[in-house]
Design a protein around this motif. Structure first.
Motif, short mmCIF file in Angstrom:
data_model
loop_
_atom_site.label_atom_id
_atom_site.label_comp_id
_atom_site.label_asym_id
_atom_site.label_seq_id
_atom_site.Cartn_x
_atom_site.Cartn_y
_atom_site.Cartn_z
N MET A 209 46.48 33.76 55.48
CA MET A 209 47.65 34.14 55.36
C MET A 209 47.80 34.91 53.81
N GLU A 210 48.45 35.84 53.73
CA GLU A 210 48.62 36.58 52.43
C GLU A 210 48.84 35.53 51.36
N ASP A 211 49.75 34.47 51.54
CA ASP A 211 49.86 33.46 50.54
C ASP A 211 48.95 32.84 50.06
N ASN A 212 47.85 32.63 50.93
CA ASN A 212 46.45 32.23 50.38
C ASN A 212 45.63 32.86 49.45
N ARG A 213 45.97 34.13 49.25
CA ARG A 213 45.04 34.99 48.28
C ARG A 213 45.12 34.46 46.97
N ASP A 214 43.87 34.71 46.18
CA ASP A 214 43.51 34.41 45.06
C ASP A 214 44.10 35.50 44.21
N TYR A 215 45.32 35.62 43.77
CA TYR A 215 45.83 36.88 43.31
C TYR A 215 45.37 36.62 41.61
N PHE A 216 44.95 35.74 41.01
CA PHE A 216 44.16 35.62 40.01
C PHE A 216 42.99 36.62 39.83
N MET A 217 42.11 36.22 40.99
CA MET A 217 40.89 37.13 40.98
C MET A 217 41.43 38.49 41.40
N ASP A 218 42.54 38.63 42.02
CA ASP A 218 42.92 40.31 42.41
C ASP A 218 43.13 40.86 41.10
N ASN A 219 44.02 40.24 40.25
CA ASN A 219 44.37 40.87 39.05
C ASN A 219 43.31 41.09 37.98
N TYR A 220 42.42 40.19 38.15
CA TYR A 220 40.98 40.28 37.35
C TYR A 220 40.28 41.38 37.58
N LYS A 221 40.22 41.49 39.04
CA LYS A 221 39.27 42.83 39.45
C LYS A 221 40.12 44.09 39.14
N ALA A 222 41.52 44.13 39.27
CA ALA A 222 42.29 45.19 38.94
C ALA A 222 42.12 45.70 37.38
N LEU A 223 42.11 44.46 36.49
CA LEU A 223 41.85 44.94 35.29
C LEU A 223 40.46 45.71 34.88
N LEU A 224 39.49 44.96 35.58
CA LEU A 224 38.17 45.27 35.25
C LEU A 224 37.71 46.96 36.08
N ILE A 225 38.47 47.04 36.96
CA ILE A 225 38.32 48.64 37.63
C ILE A 225 38.97 49.64 36.65
N VAL A 226 40.00 49.10 35.84
CA VAL A 226 40.61 50.09 35.07
C VAL A 226 39.46 50.24 33.95
N LEU A 227 38.77 49.17 33.59
CA LEU A 227 38.11 49.16 32.28
C LEU A 227 36.71 50.16 32.82
N VAL A 228 36.42 49.74 33.90
CA VAL A 228 35.04 50.61 34.31
C VAL A 228 35.49 52.16 34.40
N VAL A 229 36.59 52.41 34.61
CA VAL A 229 37.07 53.99 34.71
C VAL A 229 37.07 54.58 33.27
N ILE A 230 37.80 53.69 32.51
CA ILE A 230 37.87 54.22 31.18
C ILE A 230 36.59 54.25 30.42
N SER A 231 35.54 53.22 30.55
CA SER A 231 34.49 53.41 29.91
C SER A 231 33.70 54.85 30.34
N HIS A 232 33.69 55.10 31.59
CA HIS A 232 32.96 56.36 31.87
C HIS A 232 33.73 57.37 31.14
N PHE A 233 34.84 57.52 31.17
CA PHE A 233 35.57 58.72 30.32
C PHE A 233 35.49 58.71 28.96
N LEU A 234 34.88 57.70 28.50
CA LEU A 234 34.66 57.53 26.96
C LEU A 234 33.05 57.82 26.72
N GLU A 235 32.43 57.94 27.69
CA GLU A 235 30.95 58.41 27.45
C GLU A 235 30.66 59.40 26.78
N LEU A 236 31.63 60.76 26.53
CA LEU A 236 31.16 61.71 25.85
C LEU A 236 32.00 61.96 24.67
N ASN A 237 32.96 61.03 24.51
CA ASN A 237 33.77 61.24 23.05
C ASN A 237 34.01 60.01 22.29
#
Length: 326
Positions: free
Chosen positions: A1-29
């Motif tokens: 069920m949706e209520d059993n989702r580990d939203y903490f880890m979902d939020n953590y993954k959301a933060l991390l994927i944002v940082l992955v994208v930013i990190s790549h776009f910082l490579e040249l500057n």
């Protein structure tokens, strides 16, 4: 069920994927101003270790070789072909279909395939965590091509994946309840940022793909620095958890759709890298903020339903060879 989702880890993954994208776009500057420089160092020191840790956390269930091929290896081949055509016909760059040398960030899919394949057997080795760290240190001595099957990165980052597979939800809850750790976090982060300013090495020490010689280190020096990188990575995985919300948020869904963001942001980055000079010119505070905003918009775009459906379809391609196997 949706209520059993580990939203903490979902939020953590959301933060991390944002940082992955930013990190790549910082490579040249990232050397254009102090803010971008520190931001790049800060992200690089833990974003992939943490992302890989979370991948391990969600990989406790063993999968058959057939499912691993279907879910990871076939998508790896498909995305390699997509990147090949993109490089050739959109970017007009001379390249080949180097299936043994993953393009851009596709090494991660290959690494996931290998990690999930070997982990059930690797865990049978006595003191396997120590063994994995030792392999990560020793591969830095090798003169193997850094991108050949991504072996250097697979070995370097493997301890973080292993840690994720043995970490339980209750372990994280106990850790986050410790008040003493919260008190030392600001001090640690300040010391960490200061150390980045005076560090004599390139931030490539955190990439895992370069051997010690290419980083202008002796073998002993390189292993010591790499061990320090491991320590920073493990600590930052824990520290960043204190900044993540535990309940469902408006961005929790992004944590469930990191694959399309990971795959497709690379195409956008490569377009800007090879066809324009915009990224190299980012310098002023306003330009820096606009770049970060652009990265957030990319995450929003590529985590949309349409891109999620594309990656979901590719990871479920019907394979006749397995059609008669359960």
């Amino acid at each position: 069920m949706e209520d059993n989702r580990d939203y903490f880890m979902d939020n953590y993954k959301a933060l991390l994927i944002v940082l992955v994208v930013i990190s790549h776009f910082l490579e040249l500057n990232n050397k254009n101003n102090l803010f971008l420089y520190l931001l790049k160092w800060f992200i690089v020191c833990f974003h992939m270790p943490a992302f890989i840790f979370v991948s391990g956390y969600f990989s406790k269930k063993e999968l058959s070789i057939e499912k691993l091929i279907k879910k990871l290896f076939i998508p790896y081949l498909v995305y390699e072909i997509i990147y090949y055509f993109f490089y050739t016909f959109i970017l007009h760059r001379t390249t080949k279909l180097y299936l043994l040398k993953p393009k851009f960030s596709l090494w991660y899919l290959l690494a996931l395939f290998v990690w999930r394949l070997i982990t059930p057997y690797f865990k049978k080795i006595p003191h396997y965590m120590i063994v994995s760290v030792s392999l990560g240190l020793l591969i830095g001595i090798s003169d193997m091509q850094d991108n050949f099957l991504s072996i250097p990165r697979i070995l370097y980052f493997y301890p973080f994946f292993l840690l994720g597979t043995i970490t339980q939800q209750v372990d994280i809850k106990k850790l986050l309840s410790k008040i003493k750790i919260k008190k030392i976090i600001p001090v640690f982060l300040i010391v960490l940022l200061i150390s980045f300013v005076i560090c004599p090495y390139s931030n490539k020490i955190f990439y895992g793909r370069y051997n010690y010689e290419s980083l202008h280190q002796t073998d002993i020096e390189g292993m010591f620095v790499r061990l320090l990188c491991y320590a920073i990575g493990f600590l930052m995985i824990i520290i960043m958890m204190f900044f993540v919300k535990k309940d469902k948020t408006s961005y929790s869904y992004i944590g469930q759709r990191t694959m399309p963001v990971y795959i497709f942001h690379g195409l956008t980055y490569c377009f800007f890298k090879y066809n324009t000079t915009i990224l190299q010119m980012v310098n002023t505070p306003i330009e820096s903020m606009l770049l970060i905003l652009f990265c957030l918009l990319l995450v929003k775009l590529y985590s949309s339903k349409i891109f999620f459906n594309i990656t979901n379809y590719i990871s479920n391609i019907h394979l006749p060879i397995f059609s008669h196997q359960r």
